[in-house]
Design an enzyme around this catalytic site. Structure first.
Site, mmCIF file in Angstrom:
data_model
loop_
_atom_site.group_PDB
_atom_site.id
_atom_site.type_symbol
_atom_site.label_atom_id
_atom_site.label_comp_id
_atom_site.label_asym_id
_atom_site.label_seq_id
_atom_site.Cartn_x
_atom_site.Cartn_y
_atom_site.Cartn_z
ATOM 1 N N ASP A 22 0.943 -1.159 0.258
ATOM 2 C CA ASP A 22 -0.049 -0.056 0.055
ATOM 3 C C ASP A 22 0.883 1.375 -0.055
ATOM 4 O O ASP A 22 2.081 1.352 0.404
ATOM 5 C CB ASP A 22 -0.928 -0.087 1.392
ATOM 6 C CG ASP A 22 -1.913 0.924 0.989
ATOM 7 O OD1 ASP A 22 -2.493 1.295 0.121
ATOM 8 O OD2 ASP A 22 -2.571 1.357 2.325
ATOM 9 N N ASN A 70 -10.988 -2.732 -5.025
ATOM 10 C CA ASN A 70 -10.360 -1.619 -5.809
ATOM 11 C C ASN A 70 -11.097 -1.367 -7.131
ATOM 12 O O ASN A 70 -10.750 -0.442 -7.853
ATOM 13 C CB ASN A 70 -8.867 -2.013 -6.016
ATOM 14 C CG ASN A 70 -7.968 -1.971 -4.858
ATOM 15 O OD1 ASN A 70 -7.061 -2.684 -4.705
ATOM 16 N ND2 ASN A 70 -8.278 -1.084 -4.020
HETATM 17 C C1 IPE Z 1 -5.524 -2.656 -0.012
HETATM 18 O O1 IPE Z 1 -5.000 -1.355 -0.229
HETATM 19 C C2 IPE Z 1 -5.607 -3.415 -1.320
HETATM 20 C C3 IPE Z 1 -4.125 -3.627 -2.039
HETATM 21 C C4 IPE Z 1 -2.973 -3.277 -1.389
HETATM 22 C C5 IPE Z 1 -4.155 -4.278 -3.364
HETATM 23 P P1 IPE Z 1 -6.195 -0.221 -0.486
HETATM 24 O O2 IPE Z 1 -5.539 1.010 -0.609
HETATM 25 O O3 IPE Z 1 -7.179 -0.374 -1.582
HETATM 26 O O4 IPE Z 1 -6.903 -0.213 1.016
HETATM 27 P P2 IPE Z 1 -7.863 0.813 1.767
HETATM 28 O O5 IPE Z 1 -8.886 1.239 0.828
HETATM 29 O O6 IPE Z 1 -7.078 2.003 2.040
HETATM 30 O O7 IPE Z 1 -8.279 0.084 3.023
HETATM 31 C C1 IPE Z 2 -1.672 0.331 -3.327
HETATM 32 O O1 IPE Z 2 -1.431 1.732 -3.168
HETATM 33 C C2 IPE Z 2 -1.944 -0.258 -4.783
HETATM 34 C C3 IPE Z 2 -3.351 -0.609 -4.824
HETATM 35 C C4 IPE Z 2 -4.500 -0.466 -3.983
HETATM 36 C C5 IPE Z 2 -3.747 -1.227 -6.220
HETATM 37 P P1 IPE Z 2 -2.524 2.668 -3.651
HETATM 38 O O2 IPE Z 2 -3.029 3.057 -4.645
HETATM 39 O O3 IPE Z 2 -3.621 2.222 -2.271
HETATM 40 O O4 IPE Z 2 -2.069 3.983 -2.718
HETATM 41 P P2 IPE Z 2 -2.507 4.890 -1.665
HETATM 42 O O5 IPE Z 2 -2.978 4.082 -0.457
HETATM 43 O O6 IPE Z 2 -3.637 5.776 -2.327
HETATM 44 O O7 IPE Z 2 -1.302 5.820 -1.231
HETATM 45 MG MG MG Z 3 -3.919 2.405 -0.587
#
Ligand code: IPE
Ligand code: IPE
Ligand code: MG
Length: 250
Positions: A22, A70
């Protein structure tokens, strides 16, 4: 500088490490860039994790790559992520194979673009006899749905007389999860500073050690991975018992 890798105890490695990768969006934002810039830079961090795991022979690595939630992101971000996944699979297939890794996919993959599904199936197929480690990608994955599907399958089996209610054990239940061929998670790591699970492997982390790192995923390096293993090795996993009982077992 000495790597923390040298300090690891090879006899006390976790069998299964899972990572919630993340922080890509925040990493890009802090550089004044679009979120997708962060996703592109996440690929090197994935390589770092896979290589670190491979170097110290951890048998199972599961990467949370795209969650069922997602899909609710803006359409252009979802499309970019799907293209990146497809490009990366193409570029990395040979390396995955030559490292002797066996690829597994968990999640509702029917929702993925057909090309990605095809690439994934091919990689699973060509690596099925590899035995130097297992790389598990969680794609379009949501743990609550996975559990619900298991419940539905089991109730259908009970209804049709294939299974007796009293025979529904933890082991039987696990056989109905996407992770049926995988051991339970020993160590769960989440980057980005968020302290939550986000619908990842709820059943499988029942007794996992949890580590939440203040690093954004694109900055994650091999040394960070080794540090996680080092910290894991300094925990006592009691599984409900007392410290004294564990001392007696040695
Ligand atoms: C969790 O991250 C999913 C992945 C890393 C693939 P998110 O960024 O989607 O999680 P939330 O929404 O902040 O909980
Ligand atoms: C994780 O990084 C990747 C996926 C969930 C696909 P994020 O895209 O959630 O990045 P932040 O949490 O918004 O910084
Ligand atoms: Mg995230």
């Amino acid at each position: 500088m000495q790597s923390i890798k040298e300090k690891l105890n090879p006899d006390h490695l976790p069998k299964h490490v899972a990572i919630i990768m993340d922080g890509n969006g925040r990493w890009a934002k802090s550089r004044g860039k679009e979120r997708t810039f962060g996703h592109k830079h996440a690929i090197q961090a994935v390589r770092n994790a896979v290589n670190a795991c491979n170097e110290i022979n951890i048998p199972y690595l599961t990467l949370y790559t795209f969650s069922s939630e997602n899909w609710n992101r803006p359409q252009d971000e979802v499309s970019t992520l799907m293209s990146l996944i497809s490009e990366t699979l193409l570029l990395e297939a040979e390396d995955i194979f030559s490292k002797g890794l066996r690829m597994h996919i968990i999640g509702d993959i029917k929702k993925l673009p057909p090309l990605v599904q095809e690439q994934l199936m091919q990689l699973v197929e060509i690596t099925k006899n590899n035995d130097r480690g297992n790389l598990v990608l969680a794609l379009s994955y949501g743990s609550q749905k996975e559990i619900l599907n298991a419940v539905k399958q089991i109730s259908a089996e009970v209804k049709s007389g294939q299974l007796n209610e009293e025979d529904i054990t933890e082991e039987v239940f696990e056989k109905h999860l996407y992770t049926k061929d995988l051991p339970p998670v020993d160590l769960l790591v989440r980057t980005s500073g968020e302290v939550r699970i986000s619908n990842f492997l709820l059943w499988q982390i029942a007794y996992a050690e949890l580590q939440f790192l203040d690093i954004l995923w694109p900055d994650f390096g091999k040394e960070d991975f080794f540090r996680c293993i080092y910290d894991y090795q300094n925990k006592e996993r009691r599984f409900g018992k007392t410290s004294e009982q564990l001392d007696e077992q040695i």
